[in-house]
Every structure is written in structure tokens, then in C-alpha cells.
Write a protein that holds these residues in place. Structure first.
Motif, PDB file in Angstrom:
ATOM      1  N   GLY A 222     -60.217 -42.778  39.681  1.00  0.00           N
ATOM      2  CA  GLY A 222     -58.821 -42.682  39.291  1.00  0.00           C
ATOM      3  C   GLY A 222     -58.264 -43.924  38.629  1.00  0.00           C
ATOM      4  N   PRO A 223     -56.965 -43.926  38.455  1.00  0.00           N
ATOM      5  CA  PRO A 223     -55.965 -43.019  39.034  1.00  0.00           C
ATOM      6  C   PRO A 223     -55.964 -41.644  38.359  1.00  0.00           C
ATOM      7  CG  PRO A 223     -54.898 -44.554  37.544  1.00  0.00           C
ATOM      8  CD  PRO A 223     -56.327 -44.996  37.647  1.00  0.00           C
ATOM      9  N   TYR A 224     -55.646 -40.617  39.161  1.00  0.00           N
ATOM     10  CA  TYR A 224     -55.565 -39.245  38.672  1.00  0.00           C
ATOM     11  C   TYR A 224     -54.105 -38.867  38.441  1.00  0.00           C
ATOM     12  CZ  TYR A 224     -60.480 -38.311  39.573  1.00  0.00           C
ATOM     13  OH  TYR A 224     -61.849 -38.328  39.523  1.00  0.00           O
ATOM     14  N   LYS A 225     -53.861 -38.296  37.277  1.00  0.00           N
ATOM     15  CA  LYS A 225     -52.519 -37.830  36.938  1.00  0.00           C
ATOM     16  C   LYS A 225     -52.583 -36.339  36.623  1.00  0.00           C
ATOM     17  CE  LYS A 225     -51.001 -42.275  35.060  1.00  0.00           C
ATOM     18  NZ  LYS A 225     -50.446 -42.985  33.871  1.00  0.00           N
ATOM     19  N   GLY A 226     -51.605 -35.585  37.120  1.00  0.00           N
ATOM     20  CA  GLY A 226     -51.671 -34.158  36.870  1.00  0.00           C
ATOM     21  C   GLY A 226     -50.394 -33.437  37.191  1.00  0.00           C
TER      22      GLY A 226
END
Length: 532
Positions: A222-226
Motif C-alpha cells: 500500500g497505501p490502498y485507495k478505493g
């Protein structure tokens, strides 16, 4: 490829209970795995060449662990538990399937060079809810899983997937707001596409239907964005499409297979086109308000347009080799000494005392298919004991059945059900109730011939006729009148609904159970699956 042939079909690809789908393509063939819970054999795999038409391919196991609970020896069983939400992958010549079983508390790994097996079984150290595997070949060949509910974990695994890698990545990468959801993120599906990492999830925000979400990152940790990528009803079921995998067709186009709740019929797989905009997935199409919706029909490349698919329902007890037809499953692991199939006839013998068909062992089941299906079978209950019940059941958490019983030496046709006992959201209920009986008719009043060679004979043809429409889910309990040649309903329609204590769609089920003395025998023959 100048000779490509395309096909247009309904987005509702399988009108039957095949939940938690994960899908892959190997060359020109698609494979889809689905949850089978407490039914045996288990972990079903379907096959397709176009994503619209599907047929049975294989099971991963005949029985899982043969625990007393999985064999219904305790009369409680593993309803609402068993195997959930498998991950299906193909990597370097091997098929991989992993899942957890919520009764044993274990994580399992099955591998095979052939999708039809045999499958090698092993265990993964730890328990990983709704796990999804990623083989990251461009990242030093490392192996990862994502898993969890509300808090989504990334765990780096040993190369053989036997457990977490010592010193490897193990962290929470996505977290839902518990105050804003009825169901937190779960049902992970993990992919690497063009050097970006994608995690697809299901969740249910408060005051909304099920929703498909996706999170994207440039690096594995990550970082994971969604955000939500699909919040859509289909077919006016007031139910969202979510939880499933995506797959790329031979022509480069992407599709998602996600399920939708269809009440007592179960959780139904649906096909949704997926495109990418600025490296982010876009599900379905945009309506006039700008909302992403699932289309009613989908166009796909057909890799084998002349292929004839076997239906996902059957009237046969056995296949061409004389073995149990794969579209039938036992309710829990059955006892081969007490239930056998010969000459296309099922014979069941009891060895314990129970209260209802949910506690009965060696019950043979098949999924309902479409909203208007029916099934009939000829029952020979001549050798049942006093207090036995043998018949045809609409099996789910809130069941209904039509059966023959023996009372004071005489045979009676009875109907019964077990409805509206619990909240539909109550899980893992121990069903220790007697059913509510509604009809008790002496067989001689039905015009049946009850004697043969001076021995009592009780032979009758029974039928279940399902109507599984939105908020009008019910079953008619019927018998064949030998005088008129017509099926006649006994009593009123029995209501049906999807409940989480069994967590499956309603099924046809042939059963025998004893309430006084074990050892009775019932025979079932000439099953016919039909539609109306």
C-alpha cells in the motif's frame, strides 16, 4: 483473430445457488469455484468457454474431515458452516484452491495438475477468513494472501503456502468504519494487473444494499485507495451485486462474476463487464443519473461456440459410470452402509432417533434451478417403522415436506413445515424442534392400492412445485392421484425464505428419519426434474 464469434446472453448467468464465486481462465477455458457449505461432495468447480454458459466440472473433495459434526452424528451438524469462499488460482502448471471451514476452524489448501483432480489436501497454519491468493512473480516470486472482515489483512506466505513467512509482511491494509456499515469489508479477491495491486471486496453500508468495492495500490503493502465500484440492483430483487472475482477474456476485455441474493433460491452468479479508467475498474454501465449499474445482458467472446453444455440440473441419480450424479449432494457426509444407489434407486436406512428432517442423516439433495422448477419422485415406504417419516423436503433453514408415515400399523400421507421460527439473520441455530404437521390423510382415502401378496405396501409419487419470485417464495406439496393421473396439492402453500442458519438456497431433498425405532427403510426412484 479474424474469426472470433461473440454471444449475447443474460447477465444472470446461473439461476441457482452458486455463491462466493472466484473465476480464472486457463487458455480458452474458464473455471469458477463456489461455496458448498455443509454439502458433500464439496467445493464445486464449474466450466465455461464463454462466461455465459456453465456446466459441472469437478469437486475438490468427497468429504472434508469426516468429523462427527460433518457426519451429523450429533444431530446438530455443521449447518451455516463448512467451507466458505474459496480462492481459485492457476500457477506454473498447478491449480490451487484455498478456503477455511468454519466448523473445524482450519484453513485448507488443495493442489492439482488437473482441474478434475485428484487433489492433494494440506492445511495452512492459521485461520484466514475469505482469503485470496496472489502469486507475485515479478516481486521475487513472493506469495501473499489478503483476508479478514472489516479489517483486511495482507499476509506474506511461505512459497508452499503452508503458513506465514517468518519476517514477511503481515499488516492491516484496509479498514472499514464499523459505525457506518451493516457488513464490513470481506470476500477478498486479489490481483496484480499492469504492476498495480487490486483488491475487490463486498460490504454493506447502512441503509444500502450489498456493494462491490475496489482498492488499488502501486506497491503490495500500500497505501490502498478505493471506493464502491458497483451499487446496483438487477431484476428488481432489491439486492445488490457483490463479492466475486474478475477475469480477462481472450480478446482482452474484463468481466466480473459477482452474486446477488435471490431469496430462497439462493445467491445467484451474475456477469458484469469491467473496464479500466485511469487504472481504476469501472463495473457495468452508467445510467442517466451517472450511477454505475449492472446491465441486463452481456456480450462475450465465445471460445467454443459449437460446444453443448450439460445442464446444471438432472433427473438421474447416477452418471454414465453408475456413480452418484455430480449434481446431487449429500446433506453432510453420508454413511455408505445406510444409503446406497442401485439401478437408479436410492435406498435409505436409519440408525438413530431424531425429531425432524434437518437432523436426518443420509439425505440426498439437489439445488433448485430458476424461479419455477419442480421435482417429483416415487417413494416406496413399505418398510418404514412406526414413527418414521419418509418423503420429499424443500430443505433450507425453514423447511417444508410431504411424506409418508406409519401410525398404529397404518400408512398416512402428511405435510409439515418449520417456518418463521427465528430471525433470518440468526446464524448457527441448533434446530431441535419438531416440525408443525398440517395434514394427516390415511392412504386408503387417496385411492392407492395398499396390498400386494398379503403384505402392506405404501408406494406413492410425491412432488414439490416451487415458486421462487421476489417476496413470494413458496412451495406446493403434492402427490400423484392414480385415479386422475394428475398431481394434487395437499394443504396450503408453504412459505419459504432465505435464512442464515443454513446459509444456502432451498433444495430438493429425499429423506427418511425415525422418531421411535431405527432400522426402517425407504426407497426413492424415477426422480424427474422439470419446470412449469
Amino acid at each position: 483473430m479474424t474469426n472470433q464469434k461473440y454471444k449475447i446472453g443474460s447477465a444472470n448467468i446461473i439461476p441457482s445457488d452458486y455463491p462466493d464465486p472466484d473465476v480464472i481462465r486457463v487458455d480458452d477455458t474458464y473455471y469458477m469455484v463456489s461455496t458448498t457449505m455443509h454439502f458433500m461432495p464439496g467445493c464445486v468447480i464449474l466450466r465455461s468457454y464463454n462466461l455465459l454458459d456453465w456446466e459441472f466440472c469437478s469437486y475438490v473433495y468427497e468429504d472434508l474431515d469426516r468429523t462427527p459434526q460433518q457426519q451429523l452424528l450429533d444431530n446438530k451438524g455443521v449447518y451455516g458452516k463448512g467451507m466458505w469462499a474459496a480462492s481459485l488460482r492457476y500457477h506454473k502448471g498447478l491449480f490451487y484452491i484455498s478456503f477455511v471451514a468454519n466448523d473445524t476452524g482450519k484453513s485448507y489448501l488443495f493442489t492439482s495438475a488437473d482441474i478434475k483432480g485428484p487433489w492433494k489436501k494440506s492445511e495452512i497454519a492459521g485461520f484466514y477468513h475469505d482469503m485470496s491468493i496472489l502469486f507475485d512473480d515479478e516481486n521475487d516470486g513472493r506469495v501473499f494472501i489478503v483476508h479478514g472482515n472489516t479489517q483486511i489483512h495482507l499476509t506474506e506466505m511461505k512459497s508452499d503456502l503452508s503458513g506465514p513467512k517468518e519476517g514477511g509482511i503481515n499488516k492491516i491494509i484496509i479498514e472499514d468504519d464499523r459505525e457506518k456499515v451493516n457488513l464490513g469489508y470481506e470476500g477478498s479477491h486479489f490481483y496484480k494487473i499492469k504492476n498495480k495491486y487490486y483488491i475487490f471486496l463486498i460490504h454493506m453500508p447502512k441503509d444500502k444494499m450489498r456493494t462491490e468495492a475496489c482498492f488499488v495500490a502501486d506497491t503490495i503493502d500500500g497505501p490502498y485507495k478505493g471506493c464502491d465500484v458497483l451499487h446496483s440492483d438487477l431484476g428488481n430483487w432489491k439486492s445488490g451485486l457483490a463479492q466475486g472475482g474478475i477475469v480477462q477474456a481472450n480478446d482482452g476485455k474484463w468481466y466480473g462474476i459477482v452474486f446477488q441474493d435471490h431469496g430462497a433460491l439462493g445467491r445467484i452468479p451474475n456477469l458484469v463487464p469491467v473496464t479500466f479508467k485511469d487504472d481504476f475498474p469501472v463495473f457495468g454501465e452508467t445510467d442517466s443519473t451517472g450511477q454505475q449499474i449492472a446491465p441486463q445482458s452481456v456480450k462475450v467472446l465465445d471460445n467454443n461456440p459449437d460446444y453443448k453444455y450439460a445442464p446444471l440440473y438432472t433427473s438421474d441419480f447416477t452418471d454414465k459410470k453408475g456413480k452418484l450424479h455430480p449434481l446431487w449432494q449429500w446433506n453432510h457426509t453420508h454413511n455408505t452402509e445406510l444409503a446406497k444407489i442401485e439401478n437408479n434407486t436410492l435406498e435409505i436406512k436409519t440408525d438413530k432417533i431424531v425429531k425432524n428432517p434437518v437432523q436426518a442423516a443420509n439425505t440426498l439433495t439437489q439445488r433448485t434451478f430458476t424461479e419455477k422448477c419442480l421435482g417429483r419422485v416415487t417413494l416406496d415406504a413399505s418398510k418404514i417403522n412406526e414413527g418414521d417419516y419418509a418423503g420429499l423436503c424443500a430443505l433450507e433453514g425453514e423447511y417444508a415436506f410431504i411424506a409418508l408415515t406409519k401410525k398404529d400399523g397404518k400408512f398416512f400421507l402428511v405435510t409439515a413445515d418449520h417456518t418463521n421460527k427465528y430471525s433470518p439473520w440468526t446464524m448457527n441455530v441448533y434446530n431441535d424442534d419438531f416440525p408443525a404437521f398440517h395434514e394427516e390423510i390415511p392412504l386408503e382415502k387417496l385411492g392407492l392400492d395398499l396390498t400386494a401378496s398379503d403384505n402392506n405396501k405404501a408406494i406413492i409419487t410425491l412432488q414439490l412445485k416451487f415458486s421462487l419470485h421476489y417476496k413470494d417464495e413458496k412451495v406446493q406439496l403434492m402427490y400423484l392421484n392414480p385415479k386422475t393421473g394428475n398431481f394434487e396439492q395437499v394443504g396450503k402453500d408453504s412459505p419459504l425464505r432465505y435464512t442464515l442458519d443454513q446459509f444456502v438456497g432451498v433444495r430438493f431433498a429425499m429423506f427418511l428419519y425415525s422418531t421411535k425405532t431405527s432400522g426402517g427403510i425407504a426407497k426413492f426412484s424415477d426422480f424427474k426434474y422439470d419446470f412449469w
